[in-house]
Enzyme design. Structure first.
Site, PDB file in Angstrom:
ATOM      1  CB  SER A   1      -0.895  -0.056   1.330  1.00 17.12           C
ATOM      2  OG  SER A   1      -1.573   1.240   1.519  1.00 17.12           O
TER       3      SER A   1
ATOM      4  CE1 TYR B   1      -4.429  -2.750   5.079  1.00 22.68           C
ATOM      5  CE2 TYR B   1      -3.809  -0.478   4.994  1.00 22.68           C
ATOM      6  CZ  TYR B   1      -4.225  -1.750   4.285  1.00 22.68           C
ATOM      7  OH  TYR B   1      -4.031  -1.842   3.118  1.00 22.68           O
TER       8      TYR B   1
ATOM      9  CE  LYS C   1      -1.600  -4.419   3.339  1.00 21.53           C
ATOM     10  NZ  LYS C   1      -1.910  -5.554   2.393  1.00 21.53           N
TER      11      LYS C   1
HETATM   12  C1  WQD Z   1      -9.939   9.303   0.544  1.00 21.39           C
HETATM   13  C2  WQD Z   1     -10.108  10.613   0.707  1.00 21.39           C
HETATM   14  C3  WQD Z   1     -10.558  11.179   2.844  1.00 21.39           C
HETATM   15  C4  WQD Z   1     -14.397   8.714   3.495  1.00 21.39           C
HETATM   16  C5  WQD Z   1      -7.258   4.243   2.852  1.00 21.39           C
HETATM   17  C6  WQD Z   1      -6.167   3.411   3.603  1.00 21.39           C
HETATM   18  C7  WQD Z   1      -5.201   2.955   2.557  1.00 21.39           C
HETATM   19  C8  WQD Z   1      -5.674   1.916   1.538  1.00 21.39           C
HETATM   20  C9  WQD Z   1      -7.135   2.763   1.013  1.00 21.39           C
HETATM   21  C10 WQD Z   1      -6.758  -0.335   1.907  1.00 21.39           C
HETATM   22  C11 WQD Z   1      -9.602  11.108   2.124  1.00 21.39           C
HETATM   23  C12 WQD Z   1     -11.892  11.565   2.033  1.00 21.39           C
HETATM   24  C13 WQD Z   1     -13.166   9.547   2.827  1.00 21.39           C
HETATM   25  C14 WQD Z   1     -15.428   9.819   3.912  1.00 21.39           C
HETATM   26  C15 WQD Z   1     -14.230  11.557   2.967  1.00 21.39           C
HETATM   27  N1  WQD Z   1      -6.250   0.962   2.634  1.00 21.39           N
HETATM   28  N2  WQD Z   1     -13.194  10.922   2.742  1.00 21.39           N
HETATM   29  N3  WQD Z   1     -15.531  11.071   3.475  1.00 21.39           N
HETATM   30  O1  WQD Z   1      -7.511   7.001   3.408  1.00 21.39           O
HETATM   31  O2  WQD Z   1      -6.622   7.579   1.283  1.00 21.39           O
HETATM   32  O3  WQD Z   1      -6.457   5.428   2.170  1.00 21.39           O
HETATM   33  O4  WQD Z   1      -7.844   3.329   1.916  1.00 21.39           O
HETATM   34  O5  WQD Z   1      -7.143  -1.200   2.044  1.00 21.39           O
HETATM   35  O6  WQD Z   1      -4.259   2.303   3.280  1.00 21.39           O
HETATM   36  O7  WQD Z   1      -5.724   4.431   4.617  1.00 21.39           O
HETATM   37  O8  WQD Z   1      -8.710   6.350   1.344  1.00 21.39           O
HETATM   38  O9  WQD Z   1     -11.133   6.367   0.501  1.00 21.39           O
HETATM   39  O10 WQD Z   1     -10.763   6.469   3.090  1.00 21.39           O
HETATM   40  O11 WQD Z   1     -10.319   8.365   1.754  1.00 21.39           O
HETATM   41  O12 WQD Z   1     -13.818  12.843   2.884  1.00 21.39           O
HETATM   42  O13 WQD Z   1     -16.398   9.248   4.129  1.00 21.39           O
HETATM   43  O14 WQD Z   1     -11.655  10.741   1.013  1.00 21.39           O
HETATM   44  O15 WQD Z   1     -10.325  12.134   3.924  1.00 21.39           O
HETATM   45  O16 WQD Z   1      -8.844  12.633   1.612  1.00 21.39           O
HETATM   46  P1  WQD Z   1      -7.403   6.689   1.969  1.00 21.39           P
HETATM   47  P2  WQD Z   1     -10.242   6.660   1.706  1.00 21.39           P
END
Ligand code: WQD
Length: 338
Positions: free
Chosen positions: A124, A149, A153
């Protein structure tokens, strides 16, 4: 040639199974279905016309995994099996360390015993941590992840690199995914999170289908063009294709290579919401709330190493990702549940 996909019934695993079958590999899936469904196997068969061999086992259980290697001549393993919820990993860290490290160690040990030497790992972009600055390049020192998590990784990457140093026959590609979204264009397989989604796209599609009232946008005061967080969203079918290329590479080389799988393009939360509204025709109610702890402002890949080593690059754009995520969600409002 037979390749084992641990966790092959999950979101990325199932799309990779389709791509591997289409590329001519014999695919064997081992999955305990703890966060996936047996229906995925039927759907893979419906898409490709080929039913992958399926073992319902926990790959951390050596006694259950060994017979899979005894009954098949497995040439390579793509290791997806693991827990993946960031908030749950913060609440129950020992569960994440125990499961994610156990599965990886057992798979690597059994591979060695059965002379299987090509390993592709589902890593990741989280390994770049908070101190590096985007675009993230594989030569950067890995950071300290912001949650258990992510730390699993990082630890598994280190374990695999050490194993490759000690065993000159072993070959590994550590695929650092950015933000996989989208679904197979058929609408037959896609992301089916348990409970309230943590990630942006499944949350948006559940708002669109009427299961959630509105999206909470986590912060609009980041140092980004519109103030919301920027990520490198990548279509899961492109990601799956990256695994085919990574396995082809691992089968022909030795040593351990970390490789980013991203598009190289950053999109903000509001860019994604707008692209989704355009692709689906459905307005998404949203509310700006406080930043989510642990989030960084900007995360996107330098995708040039994947192009150079694997001759891989992403083909789908954000609009396709939104259209395919929506196609999956509207055809399967409850995921794989009836
Ligand atoms: C994306 C953007 C949030 C939800 C995570 C893990 C990473 C990988 C993928 C996998 C950010 C914003 C999100 C919401 C929002 N793990 N957001 N409202 O955090 O980049 O990555 O998932 O298994 O290791 O850390 O992805 O989709 O959660 O967020 O505003 O309800 O969307 O703040 O800017 P992230 P995400």
């Amino acid at each position: 040639m037979s390749v084992l996909l641990t966790g092959g019934a999950g979101f990325i695993g199932s799309h990779t199974a389709v791509a591997m079958i289409e590329a001519g590999y014999d695919v064997i899936i081992a999955d305990d279905l703890s966060n996936s469904s047996l229906k995925v196997i039927d759907r893979i068969e419906a898409i490709t016309g080929t039913r992958p061999a399926f073992y319902r086992i926990d790959v951390a259980d050596r006694a259950a995994l060994e017979p899979v290697f005894q009954s098949n001549r497995i040439e390579g393993v793509i290791h997806f099996a693991g827990f993946k919820s960031v908030p749950e990993s913060t609440r129950i860290p020992l569960k994440y360390y125990r499961n994610n490290l156990d599965t990886a160690l057992t798979v690597l040990e059994v591979m060695e015993d059965y002379d299987c030497s090509a390993f592709v790992f589902s890593s990741s972009a989280t390994v770049y941590g908070e101190t590096n600055e985007a675009p993230f390049v594989e030569t950067m020192p890995t950071g300290s992840a912001t949650n258990p998590y992510g730390t699993t990784k990082l630890m598994i990457e280190q374990i695999v690199m050490d194993a490759c140093k000690a065993n000159e026959k072993l070959s590994a590609v550590l695929l650092r995914y950015f933000n996989p979204i989208g679904a197979h264009p058929s609408g037959l397989i896609g992301e089916a999170p348990n409970g309230i989604p943590n990630n942006l796209m499944p949350y948006i599609t559940q708002v669109a289908v009427g299961q959630r009232d509105h999206l909470s946008v986590y912060g609009d005061d980041y140092p980004t063009p519109d103030g919301t967080g920027v990520r490198d969203y990548i279509h899961v079918v492109d990601l799956a294709e990256g695994h085919v290329k990574a396995m082809d590479y691992a089968l022909r080389h030795t040593g351990a290579e970390p490789i980013n799988l991203g598009t190289g393009q950053g999109s903000s939360v509001l860019d994604v919401v707008t692209a989704f509204e355009e692709a689906s025709g459905i307005p998404i109610k949203r509310e700006i709330v406080a930043r989510r702890p642990g989030d960084i402002a900007v995360c996107y890949a330098d995708a040039s190493k994947a192009k150079r080593l694997l001759n891989w690059e992403a083909k789908y754009d954000l609009r396709d990702m939104c259209a395919h995520s929506w196609n999956w969600q509207k055809n399967n409002p409850k995921g794989y549940d009836d």
